[in-house]
Design a protein around this motif. Structure first.
Motif, short mmCIF file in Angstrom:
data_model
loop_
_atom_site.label_atom_id
_atom_site.label_comp_id
_atom_site.label_asym_id
_atom_site.label_seq_id
_atom_site.Cartn_x
_atom_site.Cartn_y
_atom_site.Cartn_z
N GLY A 142 0.90 -1.25 0.16
CA GLY A 142 0.02 -0.20 0.12
C GLY A 142 0.93 1.31 -0.05
N CYS A 143 0.76 2.01 -1.00
CA CYS A 143 1.37 3.35 -1.03
C CYS A 143 0.59 4.21 -2.00
N ASP A 144 0.33 5.54 -1.58
CA ASP A 144 -0.35 6.45 -2.52
C ASP A 144 0.49 7.63 -2.82
N VAL A 145 1.68 7.29 -2.42
CA VAL A 145 2.67 8.74 -2.51
C VAL A 145 3.00 8.91 -4.00
N GLY A 146 3.49 7.86 -4.86
CA GLY A 146 3.58 7.95 -6.25
C GLY A 146 4.86 8.54 -6.79
N CYS A 147 5.95 8.41 -6.00
CA CYS A 147 7.10 8.61 -6.50
C CYS A 147 7.44 8.03 -7.86
N VAL A 148 7.82 9.06 -9.00
CA VAL A 148 8.35 8.62 -10.22
C VAL A 148 9.23 7.47 -10.08
N TRP A 149 10.31 7.75 -9.14
CA TRP A 149 11.61 6.76 -9.27
C TRP A 149 11.61 5.74 -8.38
N CYS A 150 10.32 5.47 -7.89
CA CYS A 150 10.19 4.37 -6.88
C CYS A 150 10.60 3.09 -7.39
N ASP A 151 11.46 2.38 -6.35
CA ASP A 151 12.15 1.04 -6.78
C ASP A 151 11.07 -0.22 -6.51
N VAL A 152 9.89 0.22 -5.33
CA VAL A 152 9.18 -1.00 -5.20
C VAL A 152 7.77 -0.60 -5.66
N LYS A 153 7.54 -0.22 -6.93
CA LYS A 153 6.13 -0.13 -7.39
C LYS A 153 5.21 -1.14 -7.22
N ASP A 154 5.60 -2.36 -6.95
CA ASP A 154 4.77 -3.60 -6.83
C ASP A 154 4.28 -3.47 -5.24
N SER A 155 4.65 -2.36 -4.41
CA SER A 155 4.15 -2.43 -3.17
C SER A 155 2.97 -1.49 -3.12
N TRP A 156 2.60 -0.77 -4.22
CA TRP A 156 1.91 0.29 -4.20
C TRP A 156 0.18 -0.20 -3.89
N ASP A 157 -0.32 -1.33 -4.63
CA ASP A 157 -1.62 -1.78 -4.48
C ASP A 157 -1.71 -2.84 -3.40
N ALA A 158 -2.03 -2.15 -2.19
CA ALA A 158 -1.99 -3.29 -1.08
C ALA A 158 -2.81 -4.46 -1.12
N GLU A 159 -3.82 -4.47 -2.24
CA GLU A 159 -4.52 -5.71 -2.35
C GLU A 159 -3.84 -7.00 -2.98
N LYS A 160 -2.69 -6.62 -3.59
CA LYS A 160 -1.77 -7.68 -4.24
C LYS A 160 -1.03 -8.45 -3.31
N HIS A 161 -1.18 -8.04 -2.03
CA HIS A 161 -0.09 -8.79 -1.12
C HIS A 161 -1.22 -9.52 -0.17
N PRO A 162 -0.44 -10.70 0.41
CA PRO A 162 -1.36 -11.61 1.42
C PRO A 162 -1.37 -10.78 2.65
N LEU A 163 -2.43 -11.13 3.26
CA LEU A 163 -2.55 -10.64 4.97
C LEU A 163 -1.65 -11.61 5.62
N PHE A 164 -1.22 -11.16 6.81
CA PHE A 164 -0.50 -11.67 7.68
C PHE A 164 -0.87 -11.20 8.99
N THR A 165 -1.38 -12.38 9.85
CA THR A 165 -1.59 -11.82 11.37
C THR A 165 -0.44 -11.39 12.01
N ILE A 166 -0.40 -10.54 12.99
CA ILE A 166 0.75 -10.03 13.94
C ILE A 166 1.53 -11.47 14.34
N ASP A 167 0.72 -12.30 14.75
CA ASP A 167 1.09 -13.75 15.17
C ASP A 167 1.92 -14.37 14.09
N ASP A 168 1.63 -14.23 12.81
CA ASP A 168 2.41 -14.93 11.79
C ASP A 168 3.56 -14.19 11.72
#
Ligand code: SF4
Length: 207
Positions: free
Chosen positions: A39-65
């Motif tokens: 999850g990120c809505d900052v939108g840096c043009v040079w971002c090197d982790v653009k895959d992080s932007w959409d939170a829904e693309k990533h699995p949910l982990f509990t804090i326990d996990d």
């Protein structure tokens, strides 16, 4: 026990998590367990982790996990990064980490309200979505990525708002490092309150 269950079953989107060395800033060189939240809505043009932007693309982990994974390592320090980690309420996560005796560091653009209890706040303000003014004086470290000449005045703007004890770092944007690092060196020599931060993890080839 009941309270433990309450907070440790909360879930967060996790792009990746790994035990490595902190490569940047004040804690550079220390072993650290990294949790990169989606999850990120900052939108840096040079971002090197653009895959992080959409939170829904990533699995949910509990804090326990997450705690179970951290405890498989001898980590003492946990770095929460992103993405923009403050898009999530991090109070429960940091409470759980502290309860395990772990040190909590965050790397944030400051563009969303601060949550959580932090031993170290690294604020990396971005022109694409400026930090909230109330976060700047709370930063232990200001780390400004230098992409072009105008970023030096951006850095000074936030240094003036930071606490007197805040450590000040300038870091070359990775793809521009060849052209901007000499500018940063000259700038630091002329303005010695600043220090150089290099992404050493990229030089030593660790995540
Ligand atoms: S704040 Fe970080 S994750 Fe978000 S766009 Fe900028 S560099 Fe990428």
């Amino acid at each position: 026990m009941k309270e433990t269950l309450q907070y440790t079953t909360i879930s967060l989107p996790v792009m990746e998590h790994f035990y490595t060395l902190q490569g940047e800033g004040y804690h550079q060189g220390r072993a650290a367990y990294f949790i990169r939240l989606g999850g990120c809505d900052v939108g840096c043009v040079w971002c090197d982790v653009k895959d992080s932007w959409d939170a829904e693309k990533h699995p949910l982990f509990t804090i326990d996990d997450l705690l179970l994974n951290i405890e498989k390592t001898p980590a003492k320090l946990v770095v929460i990064t992103g993405g923009e980690p403050l898009m999530h309420n991090l109070a429960a996560l940091t409470t759980a980490l502290h309860a395990k005796g772990l040190e909590t560091n965050i790397e944030t653009s400051g563009a969303h309200p601060l949550s959580g209890s932090w031993d170290w706040i690294c604020l990396s303000p971005k022109k694409f979505k400026a930090p909230l003014p109330e976060i700047v004086p709370l930063a232990n470290e200001l780390k400004v990525v230098i992409f072009n000449q105008s970023d030096f005045s951006w850095a000074e703007k936030y240094a003036a708002l930071a606490a007197p004890s805040c450590k000040l770092y300038l870091q070359p944007e990775w793809d521009k490092a060849a052209s901007v690092t000499p500018l940063i060196i000259d700038y630091i020599k002329a303005n010695p309150q600043w220090e150089l931060s290099l992404q050493i993890h990229k030089y030593i080839n660790v995540p």
